[in-house]
Design a protein around this motif. Structure first.
Motif, PDB file in Angstrom:
ATOM      1  N   VAL A 171       0.848  -1.189   0.000  1.00 41.55           N
ATOM      2  CA  VAL A 171       0.000   0.000   0.000  1.00 41.55           C
ATOM      3  C   VAL A 171       0.887   1.243   0.000  1.00 41.55           C
ATOM      4  O   VAL A 171       1.506   1.568   1.012  1.00 41.55           O
ATOM      5  N   PRO A 172       0.966   1.953  -1.134  1.00 45.02           N
ATOM      6  CA  PRO A 172       1.767   3.179  -1.183  1.00 45.02           C
ATOM      7  C   PRO A 172       1.133   4.272  -0.320  1.00 45.02           C
ATOM      8  O   PRO A 172      -0.091   4.404  -0.259  1.00 45.02           O
ATOM      9  N   ASP A 173       1.968   5.042   0.335  1.00 43.76           N
ATOM     10  CA  ASP A 173       1.504   6.161   1.160  1.00 43.76           C
ATOM     11  C   ASP A 173       2.417   7.359   0.878  1.00 43.76           C
ATOM     12  O   ASP A 173       3.217   7.763   1.718  1.00 43.76           O
ATOM     13  N   PRO A 174       2.305   7.942  -0.317  1.00 42.16           N
ATOM     14  CA  PRO A 174       3.264   8.965  -0.742  1.00 42.16           C
ATOM     15  C   PRO A 174       3.229  10.247   0.073  1.00 42.16           C
ATOM     16  O   PRO A 174       4.188  11.018   0.050  1.00 42.16           O
ATOM     17  N   TYR A 175       2.125  10.470   0.799  1.00 42.03           N
ATOM     18  CA  TYR A 175       2.011  11.717   1.554  1.00 42.03           C
ATOM     19  C   TYR A 175       2.168  11.489   3.062  1.00 42.03           C
ATOM     20  O   TYR A 175       1.743  12.320   3.864  1.00 42.03           O
ATOM     21  N   ARG A 176       2.817  10.399   3.425  1.00 34.30           N
ATOM     22  CA  ARG A 176       3.046  10.093   4.842  1.00 34.30           C
ATOM     23  C   ARG A 176       3.757  11.246   5.552  1.00 34.30           C
ATOM     24  O   ARG A 176       3.537  11.481   6.746  1.00 34.30           O
ATOM     25  N   TRP A 177       4.614  11.948   4.831  1.00 35.89           N
ATOM     26  CA  TRP A 177       5.390  13.026   5.462  1.00 35.89           C
ATOM     27  C   TRP A 177       4.503  14.129   6.036  1.00 35.89           C
ATOM     28  O   TRP A 177       4.905  14.844   6.968  1.00 35.89           O
ATOM     29  N   LEU A 178       3.272  14.259   5.524  1.00 38.48           N
ATOM     30  CA  LEU A 178       2.363  15.279   6.045  1.00 38.48           C
ATOM     31  C   LEU A 178       1.830  14.934   7.441  1.00 38.48           C
ATOM     32  O   LEU A 178       1.185  15.768   8.083  1.00 38.48           O
ATOM     33  N   GLU A 179       2.092  13.720   7.909  1.00 42.25           N
ATOM     34  CA  GLU A 179       1.703  13.352   9.275  1.00 42.25           C
ATOM     35  C   GLU A 179       2.564  14.062  10.316  1.00 42.25           C
ATOM     36  O   GLU A 179       2.183  14.150  11.483  1.00 42.25           O
ATOM     37  N   ASN A 180       3.721  14.547   9.906  1.00 41.85           N
ATOM     38  CA  ASN A 180       4.611  15.249  10.841  1.00 41.85           C
ATOM     39  C   ASN A 180       4.144  16.694  10.968  1.00 41.85           C
ATOM     40  O   ASN A 180       4.558  17.568  10.201  1.00 41.85           O
ATOM     41  N   ASP A 181       3.273  16.929  11.913  1.00 38.28           N
ATOM     42  CA  ASP A 181       2.615  18.230  12.009  1.00 38.28           C
ATOM     43  C   ASP A 181       3.540  19.340  12.478  1.00 38.28           C
ATOM     44  O   ASP A 181       3.217  20.517  12.337  1.00 38.28           O
ATOM     45  N   THR A 182       4.685  19.004  13.066  1.00 40.53           N
ATOM     46  CA  THR A 182       5.594  20.038  13.568  1.00 40.53           C
ATOM     47  C   THR A 182       6.696  20.380  12.574  1.00 40.53           C
ATOM     48  O   THR A 182       7.496  21.274  12.830  1.00 40.53           O
ATOM     49  N   ALA A 183       6.743  19.683  11.437  1.00 41.18           N
ATOM     50  CA  ALA A 183       7.827  19.887  10.475  1.00 41.18           C
ATOM     51  C   ALA A 183       7.638  21.193   9.704  1.00 41.18           C
ATOM     52  O   ALA A 183       6.515  21.601   9.406  1.00 41.18           O
ATOM     53  N   ALA A 184       8.747  21.800   9.349  1.00 44.68           N
ATOM     54  CA  ALA A 184       8.707  23.064   8.611  1.00 44.68           C
ATOM     55  C   ALA A 184       8.067  22.882   7.236  1.00 44.68           C
ATOM     56  O   ALA A 184       7.322  23.752   6.769  1.00 44.68           O
ATOM     57  N   ASP A 185       8.368  21.744   6.574  1.00 46.33           N
ATOM     58  CA  ASP A 185       7.797  21.566   5.235  1.00 46.33           C
ATOM     59  C   ASP A 185       6.291  21.339   5.284  1.00 46.33           C
ATOM     60  O   ASP A 185       5.572  21.697   4.346  1.00 46.33           O
ATOM     61  N   THR A 186       5.778  20.781   6.382  1.00 52.69           N
ATOM     62  CA  THR A 186       4.323  20.658   6.541  1.00 52.69           C
ATOM     63  C   THR A 186       3.690  22.038   6.683  1.00 52.69           C
ATOM     64  O   THR A 186       2.661  22.334   6.061  1.00 52.69           O
ATOM     65  N   LYS A 187       4.323  22.887   7.486  1.00 51.22           N
ATOM     66  CA  LYS A 187       3.802  24.252   7.650  1.00 51.22           C
ATOM     67  C   LYS A 187       3.827  25.008   6.321  1.00 51.22           C
ATOM     68  O   LYS A 187       2.874  25.734   5.989  1.00 51.22           O
ATOM     69  N   THR A 188       4.880  24.833   5.561  1.00 51.76           N
ATOM     70  CA  THR A 188       4.966  25.488   4.258  1.00 51.76           C
ATOM     71  C   THR A 188       3.832  25.025   3.349  1.00 51.76           C
ATOM     72  O   THR A 188       3.207  25.820   2.635  1.00 51.76           O
TER      73      THR A 188
END
Length: 713
Positions: free
Chosen positions: A51-68
């Motif tokens: 099961v691909p999950d290409p947007y898993r990185w958006l789970e990191n709510d404190t990351a700078a790239d998520t805020k961007t």
């Protein structure tokens, strides 16, 4: 009517028509390019299925790239919304509609009567009090002073039995994590330190010594927003002692439970403890506080059904239960031997779902009859004294009071009956108007009726449809269909100030009482859980088809909405039948059904959903309908406005982030698919008025624009 009056009426109507201004939807809106959302290479294997999950990185709510990413998405959304020509007009109309005094029912604590009031557009309601009925009214707590922007709210309050001490909870930015402040009621001086890191908790005073509360340890892995909260603990806090010295009463590593609550009987003799691992079913414990060092006694030792001690007469306990009674009943038992085998029926199960309250020495059986309220008053022996006459068909709240009270207050509402407070005399059964609503709404211009439609498998499902009287059923009416369908929660008729916008523009508001809810008891609930969850989506889709076939609306005029579990509902419906709806509003939704249980207390929702870790059958079932995974490349989806908030620590915003990112990547049509991300807000509770009005204005503007509906000022 004489000739002069006729002329006057005609002139008034002509003037009113001349003052009306019709604003057409924008013929075209320039949609900025969706943000380039990077894709990761995360793949999870479930029972041999990658099961691909290409947007898993958006789970990191404190990351700078998520805020961007959040900022970029909000820029696209705000740019679209500001081009809708009647957005500001709707906002101003909502401000006018909201701007009236709102009161809660009063309640007595010690020598004072307390009540909440909002002057109109205050971000948070203020708690007032007065001594007796004629005393001077004074502000007791003003949550508007908790923060400058109104995003800090009062999340709960409890008084000691004599009313002299108060503990209240504060939520910052809509978070479920709260702080607790204890004060003296007379002069509002603070007692001891503020408690921190409290979550999913009531407050229960024991005399004037201190109070019980519940919480988790703050997550060590991940952020406080999304980290797993697993072991709930019940503590006793003694006044003027440090929080780290609070006594653990129940829970923790010795008796790990995901949800633990504690409350006292009104006479403060018994501590009642509820303990559960999911949102349905739980254990029941009691402790006799009148006996020093008394043990905590296990009354119900399994998690299969729901139980609560609602009152007591000395050793005699009154218990609500749905054990061997799916619609609920009331039993009694001696606290010396409270095992279920000793329970004696007091108020038997009926065909309607029971939710009891107590007050004035009476038992009030609040029943749901086809999702509307029926209330009966019983004495302590289980004798029916009367069926209470309600103002109309709708929903009541209240019917709770202290044992010695002679009267109580209740609220009544429906989709066309603004919330109204009544005073009820317990001895005579007479209700009198206490506070009428001041909202600018004329109920005589509208109608609300219940229909029953047939779902895919032949099940009859109720739905209440509200609109202007004389509505032409030509399939051309803008319509919003709302649903929830889960967690044994019942959708009963309730008035919405926001919905006036739709109704006065000739629109239709429909609410379907789907399986998974509690409208018809445990069986109705279970019929929409785990491997039966598709029933909920089928019920919702069938509701839409009914509205279309009966000419209330058409696919080009129909919007759907739901929040939390209802957000999942909207996500599933729009991915399964994208051609059936023009607009979709999935709010704070559970969108990734393979990972929901890995955040906060999400594992507790497994009673309704099951998890992808259970077995292969459950995984494949969840994978098939999970909105995030059900999106298909090259599909034209409805105009969609996903809504979430950056402080939602119940359904973490990653659900909505990932869903919106994939939706934008796969969507092939011309409809806008946007996400609106509120800052300094949570799952919904405590949201300031200004923020609510802005969100509602955006919702109606988006609906009208995308259904081609003009707005008449």
């Amino acid at each position: 009517m004489n000739k002069n009056v006729n002329i006057l009426v005609l002139a008034t109507l002509v003037t009113a028509c001349q003052n009306q201004k019709t604003i057409d939807p924008a013929p075209a809106i320039t949609l900025l390019p969706y943000p380039e959302t990077r894709k990761g290479d995360v793949v999870t294997n479930h029972f041999g299925v990658p099961v691909p999950d290409p947007y898993r990185w958006l789970e990191n709510d404190t990351a700078a790239d998520t805020k961007t990413w959040v900022d970029a998405e909000n820029e696209v959304t705000n740019n679209y919304l500001k081009q809708i020509p009647y957005r500001d007009a709707i906002y101003k109309r909502l401000e006018r509609l909201w701007n009236y005094e709102k009161f809660s029912a009063p309640f007595r604590e010690g020598d004072y009567t307390y009540f909440y009031k909002n002057d109109g557009l205050q971000n948070q309601s203020v708690l007032y009090r007065q001594k007796g009925e004629d005393g001077e009214v004074e502000v007791f707590l003003d949550p508007n002073k908790f923060s400058t922007d109104g995003t800090t709210s009062l999340a709960g309050i409890a008084f000691s039995k004599d009313g002299s001490l108060v503990a209240y909870q504060i939520s910052e930015g809509g978070s479920d994590w709260t702080k607790v402040v204890a004060i003296r009621a007379d002069d509002k001086t603070v007692i001891g330190d503020t408690l921190v890191d409290v979550k999913f908790s009531g407050l229960a005073w024991r005399g004037n010594e201190g109070f019980y509360y519940s919480s988790y340890d703050k997550p060590k892995d991940g952020s406080t927003l999304s980290g797993i909260t697993d072991q709930h603990k019940l503590y006793f806090h003694r006044l003027n002692t440090p929080q780290n010295e609070d006594i653990l009463i129940f829970g923790g590593s010795s008796t790990p439970r995901r949800y633990v609550g504690g409350y006292l009987t009104e006479d403060e003799r018994f501590l009642i403890i509820s303990a559960a691992n999911t949102t349905s079913g739980g254990e029941l414990y009691i402790q006799d506080l009148s006996k020093p060092e008394s043990p905590i006694v296990n009354v119900v030792d399994n998690f299969e059904k729901d139980h609560a001690v609602i009152d007591n007469d000395g050793n005699k306990l009154f218990i609500y239960t749905n054990l061997n009674a799916p619609n609920g009943k009331i039993v009694t038992v001696n606290a010396e031997d409270p095992r279920p085998e000793k329970w004696v029926d007091l108020i038997a199960e009926t065909d309607n779902v029971l939710s009891p309250r107590t007050g004035g020495g009476k038992l009030f059986a609040h029943y749901l009859k086809d999702a509307t309220s029926l209330v009966q008053q019983y004495d302590r022996t289980g004798k029916l004294e009367r069926t209470i006459e309600l103002p109309d068909v709708g929903s009541v709240g209240g019917f709770g009071a202290k044992a010695e009270d002679k009267e109580l207050y209740y609220s009544f509402t429906s989709y066309v009956y603004p919330p109204t407070i009544f005073k009820y005399d317990i001895a005579s059964g007479k209700s009198t108007l206490y506070k009428a609503s001041g909202v600018d709404f004329d109920p005589t211009q509208y109608e609300s009726k219940q229909v029953f439609y047939t779902s895919k498998d032949g099940t009859e499902v109720p739905m209440i449809i509200t609109h202007k009287k004389g509505l032409e059923l030509d399939g051309n009416n803008p319509t919003l269909l709302y649903g929830y369908g889960g967690f044994n929660i019942s959708l009963t008729p309730s008035f919405s100030t926001s919905n006036i916008i739709l109704l006065e523009q000739g629109g239709v508001y429909a609410v379907a009482n789907l399986r998974g809810g509690g409208e018809y008891g445990e069986k109705w609930h279970l019929a929409g859980t785990k491997l039966q969850k598709q029933n909920v989506f089928d019920d919702f889709i069938a509701a839409a088809e009914y509205l279309i076939s009966e000419k209330y609306t058409s696919p080009e005029k129909l919007g759907i909405a739901g929040g939390s579990n209802g957000g999942l509902l909207v996500g599933a419906a729009m991915t399964q039948r994208p051609e059936l709806f023009k607009v979709a509003f999935p709010a704070v939704g559970v969108m990734d059904m393979l990972r929901y249980h890995k955040f906060t207390a999400g594992a507790g929702w497994a009673y309704d959903y099951g998890t992808a870790d259970d077995n292969e059958e459950m995984f494949r079932y969840l994978y098939a309908y999970s909105p995030y995974h059900a999106l298909r490349e090259g599909t034209a989806y409805p105009a969609t406005l996903v809504t979430t908030a950056d402080h939602d620590d119940r359904v973490v915003p990653a659900h909505s982030f990932k869903f919106a990112a994939r939706l934008q990547a796969y969507h092939a049509g011309s409809n806008p698919v946007l996400i609106r991300i509120e800052t300094k807000a949570g799952h919904g509770a405590g949201k300031p008025t200004a923020m609510v009005i802005a969100e509602q204005a955006d919702k109606w503007a988006f609906l009208f624009q995308n259904t081609g509906t003009p707005y008449v000022e």
